[in-house]
Design a protein around this motif. Structure first.
Motif, PDB file in Angstrom:
ATOM      1  N   VAL A 148       5.024 -21.646  -4.444  1.00 46.76           N
ATOM      2  CA  VAL A 148       5.308 -22.949  -3.846  1.00 46.76           C
ATOM      3  C   VAL A 148       6.750 -23.379  -4.081  1.00 46.76           C
ATOM      4  N   GLY A 149       7.551 -22.521  -4.727  1.00 45.96           N
ATOM      5  CA  GLY A 149       8.975 -22.779  -4.813  1.00 45.96           C
ATOM      6  C   GLY A 149       9.519 -23.139  -6.174  1.00 45.96           C
ATOM      7  N   LEU A 150       8.672 -23.198  -7.224  1.00 51.31           N
ATOM      8  CA  LEU A 150       9.154 -23.508  -8.560  1.00 51.31           C
ATOM      9  C   LEU A 150       9.652 -22.239  -9.240  1.00 51.31           C
ATOM     10  N   HIS A 151      10.547 -22.412 -10.220  1.00 51.26           N
ATOM     11  CA  HIS A 151      11.165 -21.276 -10.890  1.00 51.26           C
ATOM     12  C   HIS A 151      10.937 -21.361 -12.394  1.00 51.26           C
ATOM     13  N   LEU A 152      10.666 -20.218 -12.984  1.00 51.06           N
ATOM     14  CA  LEU A 152      10.405 -20.147 -14.419  1.00 51.06           C
ATOM     15  C   LEU A 152      11.643 -20.552 -15.204  1.00 51.06           C
ATOM     16  N   GLN A 153      11.453 -21.419 -16.206  1.00 51.43           N
ATOM     17  CA  GLN A 153      12.533 -21.870 -17.071  1.00 51.43           C
ATOM     18  C   GLN A 153      12.515 -21.057 -18.373  1.00 51.43           C
ATOM     19  N   PRO A 154      13.658 -20.951 -19.034  1.00 51.36           N
ATOM     20  CA  PRO A 154      13.715 -20.133 -20.253  1.00 51.36           C
ATOM     21  C   PRO A 154      12.943 -20.726 -21.428  1.00 51.36           C
ATOM     22  N   GLU A 155      12.751 -22.050 -21.423  1.00 56.99           N
ATOM     23  CA  GLU A 155      12.079 -22.684 -22.552  1.00 56.99           C
ATOM     24  C   GLU A 155      10.571 -22.466 -22.498  1.00 56.99           C
ATOM     25  N   GLN A 156       9.966 -22.278 -23.653  1.00 54.51           N
ATOM     26  CA  GLN A 156       8.515 -22.338 -23.788  1.00 54.51           C
ATOM     27  C   GLN A 156       8.159 -23.614 -24.547  1.00 54.51           C
ATOM     28  N   VAL A 157       6.983 -24.151 -24.273  1.00 55.95           N
ATOM     29  CA  VAL A 157       6.527 -25.356 -24.950  1.00 55.95           C
ATOM     30  C   VAL A 157       5.147 -25.106 -25.527  1.00 55.95           C
ATOM     31  N   ARG A 158       4.727 -25.995 -26.409  1.00 57.73           N
ATOM     32  CA  ARG A 158       3.363 -25.955 -26.935  1.00 57.73           C
ATOM     33  C   ARG A 158       2.664 -27.212 -26.458  1.00 57.73           C
ATOM     34  N   ARG A 159       1.640 -27.030 -25.645  1.00 61.77           N
ATOM     35  CA  ARG A 159       0.962 -28.161 -25.009  1.00 61.77           C
ATOM     36  C   ARG A 159      -0.354 -28.448 -25.700  1.00 61.77           C
ATOM     37  N   ALA A 160      -0.505 -29.699 -26.140  1.00 64.68           N
ATOM     38  CA  ALA A 160      -1.717 -30.115 -26.833  1.00 64.68           C
ATOM     39  C   ALA A 160      -2.812 -30.466 -25.837  1.00 64.68           C
ATOM     40  N   GLY A 161      -4.029 -30.047 -26.136  1.00 59.76           N
ATOM     41  CA  GLY A 161      -5.178 -30.398 -25.324  1.00 59.76           C
ATOM     42  C   GLY A 161      -6.049 -31.421 -26.014  1.00 59.76           C
ATOM     43  N   GLU A 162      -7.197 -31.684 -25.433  1.00 59.78           N
ATOM     44  CA  GLU A 162      -8.122 -32.640 -26.025  1.00 59.78           C
ATOM     45  C   GLU A 162      -8.864 -32.047 -27.217  1.00 59.78           C
ATOM     46  N   SER A 163      -8.830 -30.726 -27.345  1.00 66.23           N
ATOM     47  CA  SER A 163      -9.455 -30.071 -28.486  1.00 66.23           C
ATOM     48  C   SER A 163      -8.734 -28.759 -28.733  1.00 66.23           C
ATOM     49  N   GLY A 164      -8.838 -28.255 -29.938  1.00 66.87           N
ATOM     50  CA  GLY A 164      -8.216 -26.987 -30.270  1.00 66.87           C
ATOM     51  C   GLY A 164      -6.730 -27.131 -30.550  1.00 66.87           C
ATOM     52  N   PRO A 165      -6.097 -26.051 -30.981  1.00 59.70           N
ATOM     53  CA  PRO A 165      -4.670 -26.079 -31.300  1.00 59.70           C
ATOM     54  C   PRO A 165      -3.823 -26.138 -30.032  1.00 59.70           C
ATOM     55  N   PRO A 166      -2.568 -26.593 -30.141  1.00 58.24           N
ATOM     56  CA  PRO A 166      -1.663 -26.578 -28.977  1.00 58.24           C
ATOM     57  C   PRO A 166      -1.509 -25.165 -28.430  1.00 58.24           C
ATOM     58  N   ARG A 167      -1.346 -25.089 -27.108  1.00 59.22           N
ATOM     59  CA  ARG A 167      -1.252 -23.788 -26.459  1.00 59.22           C
ATOM     60  C   ARG A 167       0.187 -23.477 -26.077  1.00 59.22           C
ATOM     61  N   PRO A 168       0.660 -22.264 -26.340  1.00 56.58           N
ATOM     62  CA  PRO A 168       1.980 -21.886 -25.841  1.00 56.58           C
ATOM     63  C   PRO A 168       1.967 -21.881 -24.315  1.00 56.58           C
ATOM     64  N   SER A 169       2.982 -22.508 -23.720  1.00 55.11           N
ATOM     65  CA  SER A 169       2.977 -22.708 -22.275  1.00 55.11           C
ATOM     66  C   SER A 169       4.356 -22.439 -21.690  1.00 55.11           C
ATOM     67  N   LEU A 170       4.366 -22.129 -20.404  1.00 59.17           N
ATOM     68  CA  LEU A 170       5.589 -21.889 -19.656  1.00 59.17           C
ATOM     69  C   LEU A 170       5.881 -23.074 -18.752  1.00 59.17           C
TER      70      LEU A 170
END
Length: 262
Positions: A165-187
């Protein structure tokens, strides 16, 4: 100027593609969304666990409806034009800023996008058809300069969709918190307005046509959409004065939900 979510929702709810039409989210979307969560893979990449009851989904849809009505996000449901069957729920909102390293979270002109799609439509490029017309519509909204999507590192389907759809991968990775469980490594994937305009011209990017075009509408040759905000204002005035209202058609978490399918 920050984006006007009320206006963006109205814009989204007036467009359609070859197979899909968009409408505002309503509480009756609870039941097709609950049915979607029954698929074992649906919640695999979500930030929330599989709901145990329809009531849990009802409260989640209710929160989306209320946030949309209050102008805190833009959300629509995608349905089949032929039958009205519910396909997906798509939304735009400001980045929450609670993920360490997320780029652009302090920018008022940045929107984060995401969708939930029913398993019946995981194949056949329905999400691509929906995503392209929503991205197209968002960048025709004044105040929107950047779009981002965030997905878990193991969600290959979502990553592929965002690139398509036209988005481009960025060099940074993030850790995204959910409603349960540990934060997930994300792009993080991102596209800005200038890049989108270039892609749109080069690839005939838009995939939808507007409903009820008024007479003398200036149509962009590579798209069925209004080329500038002044046309959108004229269209709204035309619809208000029309004796025949725009016909509604028959919905979110961030983009990581796109890839709940295999």
């Amino acid at each position: 100027m920050p984006p006007d979510f009320h206006d963006l929702t109205a814009r989204l709810a007036s467009i359609y593609s070859k197979r899909l039409a968009l409408r505002t989210v309503c509480l009756s979307d609870t039941w097709p969304l609950f049915d979607a969560t029954r698929h074992p893979a649906f919640n695999q990449h979500l930030l929330w666990d599989q709901p145990r009851s329809e009531w849990e989904v009802y409260r989640r849809v209710e929160a989306i409806v209320e946030a949309t009505q209050q102008g805190k996000m833009a959300s629509v449901s995608a349905v089949l034009k032929t039958t009205g069957a519910w396909v997906s729920l798509f939304r735009f909102q400001r980045p929450t800023g609670d993920e360490q390293g997320t780029p652009g979270t302090t920018r008022d002109n940045t929107l984060e996008m995401g969708l939930w799609t029913h398993a019946d439509y995981w194949h056949g490029r329905f999400s691509l058809e929906l995503g392209r017309m929503c991205v197209d519509a968002a960048f025709q909204q004044p105040g929107v300069e950047h779009l981002i999507g965030i997905t878990s590192t193991d969600n290959r389907s979502s990553q592929q969709l965002m690139q398509l759809v036209g988005l481009h991968l960025q060099p940074e990775q993030v850790r995204r918190a959910g409603e349960s469980g540990p934060p997930r490594p994300s792009l993080v994937f991102e596209v800005d307005r200038e890049t989108w305009l270039h892609q749109r011209r080069a690839q005939n990017f838009a995939t939808y046509e507007d409903q009820k075009p008024p007479p003398e509408r200036p149509v962009s040759p590579d798209s069925g959409t209004a080329p500038n905000p002044s046309w959108w204002a004229a269209t709204k005035a035309h619809e208000v004065g029309s004796a025949q209202p725009v016909q509604p058609v028959q919905p979110v978490e961030s983009i990581e939900t796109v890839g709940s399918h295999p």
